[in-house]
Write a protein that holds these residues in place. Structure first.
Motif, PDB file in Angstrom:
ATOM      1  N   ALA A 176       0.904  -1.336   0.101  1.00 29.14           N
ATOM      2  CA  ALA A 176      -0.155   0.225   0.103  1.00 29.14           C
ATOM      3  C   ALA A 176       0.673   1.040  -0.047  1.00 29.14           C
ATOM      4  O   ALA A 176       0.719   2.232  -0.513  1.00 29.14           O
ATOM      5  CB  ALA A 176      -0.563   0.118   1.176  1.00 29.14           C
ATOM      6  N   GLU A 177       2.119   1.130   0.463  1.00 26.09           N
ATOM      7  CA  GLU A 177       2.653   2.779   1.059  1.00 26.09           C
ATOM      8  C   GLU A 177       4.698   2.625   0.366  1.00 26.09           C
ATOM      9  O   GLU A 177       4.511   3.395  -0.642  1.00 26.09           O
ATOM     10  CB  GLU A 177       2.855   2.970   2.509  1.00 26.09           C
ATOM     11  N   ALA A 181       6.036   4.146  -3.232  1.00 25.45           N
ATOM     12  CA  ALA A 181       6.335   5.065  -2.939  1.00 25.45           C
ATOM     13  C   ALA A 181       8.116   5.651  -3.543  1.00 25.45           C
ATOM     14  O   ALA A 181       9.126   6.061  -4.070  1.00 25.45           O
ATOM     15  CB  ALA A 181       7.079   5.384  -1.587  1.00 25.45           C
ATOM     16  N   VAL A 182       8.214   3.964  -4.487  1.00 23.94           N
ATOM     17  CA  VAL A 182       9.324   4.265  -5.286  1.00 23.94           C
ATOM     18  C   VAL A 182       9.005   5.026  -6.492  1.00 23.94           C
ATOM     19  O   VAL A 182       8.078   4.679  -6.757  1.00 23.94           O
ATOM     20  CB  VAL A 182       9.919   2.814  -5.988  1.00 23.94           C
ATOM     21  N   GLU A 183       9.817   5.938  -6.981  1.00 24.87           N
ATOM     22  CA  GLU A 183       9.679   7.014  -8.290  1.00 24.87           C
ATOM     23  C   GLU A 183       9.217   6.261  -9.542  1.00 24.87           C
ATOM     24  O   GLU A 183      10.061   5.449  -9.748  1.00 24.87           O
ATOM     25  CB  GLU A 183      10.418   7.997  -8.124  1.00 24.87           C
ATOM     26  N   GLY A 289      16.093   0.224 -13.868  1.00 23.66           N
ATOM     27  CA  GLY A 289      15.147  -0.548 -13.315  1.00 23.66           C
ATOM     28  C   GLY A 289      15.720  -0.005 -11.579  1.00 23.66           C
ATOM     29  O   GLY A 289      16.638   1.131 -11.700  1.00 23.66           O
ATOM     30  N   VAL A 290      14.702  -0.160 -10.743  1.00 25.60           N
ATOM     31  CA  VAL A 290      15.049  -0.469  -9.411  1.00 25.60           C
ATOM     32  C   VAL A 290      15.251  -0.884  -8.307  1.00 25.60           C
ATOM     33  O   VAL A 290      14.542  -2.593  -8.470  1.00 25.60           O
ATOM     34  CB  VAL A 290      13.868   0.764  -9.051  1.00 25.60           C
ATOM     35  N   VAL A 291      15.797  -0.478  -7.423  1.00 28.04           N
ATOM     36  CA  VAL A 291      15.829  -1.653  -5.791  1.00 28.04           C
ATOM     37  C   VAL A 291      15.452  -1.532  -4.681  1.00 28.04           C
ATOM     38  O   VAL A 291      15.452  -0.020  -4.882  1.00 28.04           O
ATOM     39  CB  VAL A 291      17.406  -2.142  -5.613  1.00 28.04           C
ATOM     40  N   LEU A 292      14.883  -2.142  -3.947  1.00 25.57           N
ATOM     41  CA  LEU A 292      13.682  -1.948  -3.236  1.00 25.57           C
ATOM     42  C   LEU A 292      14.226  -2.819  -2.696  1.00 25.57           C
ATOM     43  O   LEU A 292      14.075  -3.773  -1.989  1.00 25.57           O
ATOM     44  CB  LEU A 292      12.226  -2.119  -3.068  1.00 25.57           C
ATOM     45  N   VAL A 293      14.446  -1.755  -0.814  1.00 32.48           N
ATOM     46  CA  VAL A 293      15.384  -2.666   0.266  1.00 32.48           C
ATOM     47  C   VAL A 293      14.916  -2.150   1.256  1.00 32.48           C
ATOM     48  O   VAL A 293      14.634  -0.909   2.102  1.00 32.48           O
ATOM     49  CB  VAL A 293      17.230  -2.324   0.276  1.00 32.48           C
ATOM     50  N   VAL A 294      13.775  -3.508   2.490  1.00 35.15           N
ATOM     51  CA  VAL A 294      13.621  -2.887   3.170  1.00 35.15           C
ATOM     52  C   VAL A 294      14.038  -3.561   4.033  1.00 35.15           C
ATOM     53  O   VAL A 294      14.461  -4.739   4.384  1.00 35.15           O
ATOM     54  CB  VAL A 294      11.758  -3.998   3.537  1.00 35.15           C
ATOM     55  N   ARG A 358      16.180   7.230   0.773  1.00 35.54           N
ATOM     56  CA  ARG A 358      15.452   6.327   2.005  1.00 35.54           C
ATOM     57  C   ARG A 358      13.707   7.037   2.095  1.00 35.54           C
ATOM     58  O   ARG A 358      13.331   8.219   1.460  1.00 35.54           O
ATOM     59  CB  ARG A 358      15.529   7.146   3.041  1.00 35.54           C
ATOM     60  N   ILE A 359      12.573   6.448   1.940  1.00 35.54           N
ATOM     61  CA  ILE A 359      11.281   6.118   1.349  1.00 35.54           C
ATOM     62  C   ILE A 359      10.733   6.080   2.756  1.00 35.54           C
ATOM     63  O   ILE A 359      11.113   5.424   3.366  1.00 35.54           O
ATOM     64  CB  ILE A 359      10.979   5.764   0.126  1.00 35.54           C
TER      65      ILE A 359
END
Length: 374
Positions: A176-177, A181-183, A289-294, A358-359
């Protein structure tokens, strides 16, 4: 050769019985603190029983109940229910009316203990304690000899708990968030993107992404055979028709390229060589492409983690699960669950992901969420 008298003298020297030299107030505070911790530890199994037996769900929204009324609602033995109610009430989870001897689960506690779908749910954490205790002897051995163990080697309760307690955060946060939030990523996902989910475990994050963006294809990778088998079964049950597929592979060598989105959902710190994983992710990205790290919330300085509400849990799980996971793998970097944002940025930069942002800070109270690009 030591004599019995030598042994007694040595023990006396090491553990003198001289509490008179201690500060009385600080000693009393220390005993009170530890005694309180014993109460917390002893209450945890009662919470698990309340979950397994449906007691919290039966209490939710029911108003004040006697032990007999709750036993009738659940079909359980009243005498056990009575003792359980008293134990959970003195621990602060229930309100008690002494005049009527009735117990109430407030709406706030119900949202934490009785509803898996609530964004505030924490009940799924408690069953995982079984695994932490079951694996403790092995972890003790690692302290003495080194080495480690992968997620798949832990008691199966750990994987089940991980899947359950992360679901609310992934549904209400990741889907949901955090991903939105990733551009620029949502239009791609809506049109049909290629996604790689690294260290996917039981596949929950991969399945949720595939369900939310049905035109996209998600491939989950994990080195544990049993986790991948579980993920495949879960995807089949969800009826995803190949939109979420799973393969056994290490994050530093997973197949494929041209991925629009690559995710590390609470997994980068578990890897033996997180720099190699970041570098391989970079090489597998599509042109834009983009990497998302949690990752778990942690301060850059350990001294600042004393004010971090998550730190106590994070360091405990890192010691018992995450650090052994990394030390069992090639590289053995042992980043630890509580690495902090600065260290994560350093790892990503070393892997060629130098543009990091950071997002979603407001929607991730106990996580660090990073968007990373080459």
């Amino acid at each position: 050769m030591a004599t019995p008298n030598d042994t007694v003298a040595l023990n006396d020297a090491v553990t003198p019985d001289d509490t008179a030299a201690l500060d009385g107030e600080r000693l009393e505070a220390a005993m009170g603190h530890v005694f309180g911790e014993l109460g917390v530890g002893c209450t945890a199994p009662l919470i698990v029983l309340g979950d397994r037996l449906g007691l919290f769900r039966a209490l939710a929204g029911a108003g004040p109940l006697t032990s007999a009324e709750l036993a009738a609602r659940t079909g359980l033995v009243e005498r056990y229910v009575r003792e359980w109610l008293r134990g959970v009430a003195v621990a602060g989870y229930l309100e008690h009316d002494p005049a009527a001897d009735r117990f109430t689960l407030t709406g706030e506690y119900a949202a934490v203990l009785a509803d898996d779908e609530a964004p505030t749910s924490l009940i799924g954490v408690f069953p995982g304690f079984q695994a932490l205790w079951a694996d403790l002897d092995r972890v003790e051995g690692f302290f003495r000899t080194g080495g480690g163990m992968g997620w798949g080697e832990h008691h199966p309760a750990l994987g089940r708990a991980q899947e359950r307690f992360t679901r609310p955060a992934y549904v209400h946060g990741l889907i949901a968030e955090w991903i939105p939030a990733v551009e620029g990523i949502v239009p791609k996902l809506e049109a049909g993107a290629a996604v790689a989910d690294l260290g996917c475990g039981h596949g929950l994050s991969s399945i949720l992404i595939a369900e939310r963006w049905p035109r996209s294809t998600v491939t989950g990778f994990d080195p544990d055979d049993a986790s991948i088998a579980h993920a495949r079964a879960a995807a089949a049950e969800a009826g995803l028709d190949g939109r979420a597929v799973f393969e056994v592979a290490d994050a530093a060598g997973f197949p494929g390229d041209g991925y629009d989105l690559i995710t590390f959902t609470d997994s980068l710190h578990d890897m033996g060589d997180p720099v190699a994983a970041a570098a391989h992710a970079r090489s597998a990205l599509a042109e834009d492409g983009v990497v998302l790290v949690v990752e778990p919330l942690a301060a850059d300085r350990f001294a600042d983690d004393f004010a971090n509400p998550y730190a106590r849990i994070g360091y405990a799980i890192s010691t018992l699960v995450c650090t052994p996971s990394s030390l069992a793998q090639t590289g053995a970097a042992a980043l630890g669950a509580m690495a902090g944002e600065a260290k994560l940025r350093e790892v990503l930069a070393a892997g060629g992901l130098t543009r990091v942002r950071r997002i979603a800070q407001e929607s991730a109270p106990v996580n660090i969420v990073l968007e990373a690009r080459p």
